[in-house]
Design a protein around this motif. Sequence first.
Motif, PDB file in Angstrom:
ATOM      1  N   ARG A 176      16.471  10.070  37.475  1.00  0.00           N
ATOM      2  CA  ARG A 176      15.637   9.167  36.664  1.00  0.00           C
ATOM      3  C   ARG A 176      14.329   9.818  36.279  1.00  0.00           C
ATOM      4  N   ALA A 177      13.754  10.627  37.188  1.00  0.00           N
ATOM      5  CA  ALA A 177      12.453  11.231  36.939  1.00  0.00           C
ATOM      6  C   ALA A 177      12.556  12.678  36.478  1.00  0.00           C
ATOM      7  N   ALA A 178      13.750  13.218  36.444  1.00  0.00           N
ATOM      8  CA  ALA A 178      13.908  14.641  36.186  1.00  0.00           C
ATOM      9  C   ALA A 178      13.368  15.065  34.823  1.00  0.00           C
ATOM     10  N   ILE A 179      14.021  14.664  33.771  1.00  0.00           N
ATOM     11  CA  ILE A 179      13.592  15.010  32.425  1.00  0.00           C
ATOM     12  C   ILE A 179      13.537  13.718  31.635  1.00  0.00           C
ATOM     13  N   PRO A 180      12.358  13.316  31.209  1.00  0.00           N
ATOM     14  CA  PRO A 180      12.240  12.063  30.459  1.00  0.00           C
ATOM     15  C   PRO A 180      13.134  12.062  29.224  1.00  0.00           C
ATOM     16  N   GLU A 181      13.739  10.943  28.931  1.00  0.00           N
ATOM     17  CA  GLU A 181      14.663  10.811  27.813  1.00  0.00           C
ATOM     18  C   GLU A 181      14.060  11.159  26.445  1.00  0.00           C
ATOM     19  N   PRO A 182      12.778  10.914  26.200  1.00  0.00           N
ATOM     20  CA  PRO A 182      12.273  11.238  24.860  1.00  0.00           C
ATOM     21  C   PRO A 182      12.396  12.718  24.501  1.00  0.00           C
ATOM     22  N   PHE A 183      12.546  13.596  25.508  1.00  0.00           N
ATOM     23  CA  PHE A 183      12.681  15.013  25.200  1.00  0.00           C
ATOM     24  C   PHE A 183      14.040  15.270  24.565  1.00  0.00           C
ATOM     25  N   ALA A 184      14.022  15.975  23.471  1.00  0.00           N
ATOM     26  CA  ALA A 184      15.257  16.311  22.773  1.00  0.00           C
ATOM     27  C   ALA A 184      16.097  17.242  23.637  1.00  0.00           C
ATOM     28  N   ASP A 185      17.396  17.221  23.421  1.00  0.00           N
ATOM     29  CA  ASP A 185      18.282  18.104  24.179  1.00  0.00           C
ATOM     30  C   ASP A 185      17.956  19.569  23.937  1.00  0.00           C
ATOM     31  N   ASP A 186      17.332  19.875  22.793  1.00  0.00           N
ATOM     32  CA  ASP A 186      16.979  21.253  22.481  1.00  0.00           C
ATOM     33  C   ASP A 186      15.609  21.656  23.005  1.00  0.00           C
ATOM     34  N   ALA A 187      14.890  20.731  23.652  1.00  0.00           N
ATOM     35  CA  ALA A 187      13.604  21.093  24.247  1.00  0.00           C
ATOM     36  C   ALA A 187      13.855  22.141  25.322  1.00  0.00           C
ATOM     37  N   LEU A 188      12.845  22.944  25.618  1.00  0.00           N
ATOM     38  CA  LEU A 188      13.019  24.033  26.573  1.00  0.00           C
ATOM     39  C   LEU A 188      12.422  23.691  27.935  1.00  0.00           C
ATOM     40  N   VAL A 189      13.150  24.056  28.972  1.00  0.00           N
ATOM     41  CA  VAL A 189      12.728  23.867  30.361  1.00  0.00           C
ATOM     42  C   VAL A 189      12.501  25.255  30.940  1.00  0.00           C
ATOM     43  N   THR A 190      11.348  25.465  31.550  1.00  0.00           N
ATOM     44  CA  THR A 190      11.036  26.777  32.128  1.00  0.00           C
ATOM     45  C   THR A 190      11.733  26.954  33.472  1.00  0.00           C
ATOM     46  N   GLN A 191      11.770  28.189  33.945  1.00  0.00           N
ATOM     47  CA  GLN A 191      12.385  28.443  35.254  1.00  0.00           C
ATOM     48  C   GLN A 191      11.639  27.729  36.378  1.00  0.00           C
ATOM     49  N   PRO A 192      10.292  27.740  36.399  1.00  0.00           N
ATOM     50  CA  PRO A 192       9.615  26.971  37.453  1.00  0.00           C
ATOM     51  C   PRO A 192       9.954  25.476  37.409  1.00  0.00           C
ATOM     52  N   GLN A 193      10.090  24.910  36.219  1.00  0.00           N
ATOM     53  CA  GLN A 193      10.482  23.506  36.111  1.00  0.00           C
ATOM     54  C   GLN A 193      11.902  23.299  36.622  1.00  0.00           C
ATOM     55  N   LEU A 194      12.812  24.207  36.275  1.00  0.00           N
ATOM     56  CA  LEU A 194      14.196  24.112  36.732  1.00  0.00           C
ATOM     57  C   LEU A 194      14.266  24.198  38.252  1.00  0.00           C
ATOM     58  N   LYS A 195      13.507  25.119  38.829  1.00  0.00           N
ATOM     59  CA  LYS A 195      13.490  25.254  40.288  1.00  0.00           C
ATOM     60  C   LYS A 195      13.015  23.966  40.943  1.00  0.00           C
ATOM     61  N   ARG A 196      11.966  23.380  40.406  1.00  0.00           N
ATOM     62  CA  ARG A 196      11.417  22.145  40.967  1.00  0.00           C
ATOM     63  C   ARG A 196      12.422  20.994  40.825  1.00  0.00           C
ATOM     64  N   LEU A 197      13.088  20.915  39.677  1.00  0.00           N
ATOM     65  CA  LEU A 197      14.051  19.842  39.426  1.00  0.00           C
ATOM     66  C   LEU A 197      15.280  19.932  40.324  1.00  0.00           C
ATOM     67  N   THR A 198      15.599  21.137  40.771  1.00  0.00           N
ATOM     68  CA  THR A 198      16.786  21.323  41.611  1.00  0.00           C
ATOM     69  C   THR A 198      16.432  21.456  43.081  1.00  0.00           C
ATOM     70  N   GLY A 199      15.321  20.897  43.475  1.00  0.00           N
ATOM     71  CA  GLY A 199      14.980  20.837  44.895  1.00  0.00           C
ATOM     72  C   GLY A 199      14.168  22.001  45.395  1.00  0.00           C
ATOM     73  N   ASP A 200      13.350  22.589  44.544  1.00  0.00           N
ATOM     74  CA  ASP A 200      12.491  23.718  44.931  1.00  0.00           C
ATOM     75  C   ASP A 200      13.293  24.893  45.466  1.00  0.00           C
ATOM     76  N   VAL A 201      14.371  25.228  44.749  1.00  0.00           N
ATOM     77  CA  VAL A 201      15.151  26.398  45.137  1.00  0.00           C
ATOM     78  C   VAL A 201      14.401  27.670  44.742  1.00  0.00           C
ATOM     79  N   SER A 202      14.837  28.797  45.244  1.00  0.00           N
ATOM     80  CA  SER A 202      14.167  30.071  44.973  1.00  0.00           C
ATOM     81  C   SER A 202      14.658  30.683  43.659  1.00  0.00           C
ATOM     82  N   ASP A 203      13.926  31.702  43.210  1.00  0.00           N
ATOM     83  CA  ASP A 203      14.358  32.463  42.037  1.00  0.00           C
ATOM     84  C   ASP A 203      15.727  33.089  42.295  1.00  0.00           C
TER      85      ASP A 203
END
Length: 83
Positions: A15-42
């Motif tokens: 629910r809190a991961a990526i707000p719906e208003p963001f288009a599917d083509d919006a870009l997510v950075t690696q630090p954001q991806l890491k945080r969204l997936t439970g603070d995994v490592s590079d």
Amino acid sequence: MQTHLARAAASVDTRAAIPEPFADDALVTQPQLKRLTGDVSDMTIWRWRRAGIIPEPTSIRGRNYWRAGDVRELLARLAGGAQ
């Protein structure tokens, strides 16, 4: 690798991961991806890419970016216990 996936799946809040208003083509950075997936490592992100769990990123000026739509699908799979 399954341990990281299980931990990431348990911590995903779709629910809190990526707000719906963001288009599917919006870009997510690696630090954001890491945080969204439970603070995994590079290294975990690299392993997931190598195993085909997440798609290859788009590289812009040496930084990795993923499409928001692809990240939503990944989070839904993790939350659903797939993989």
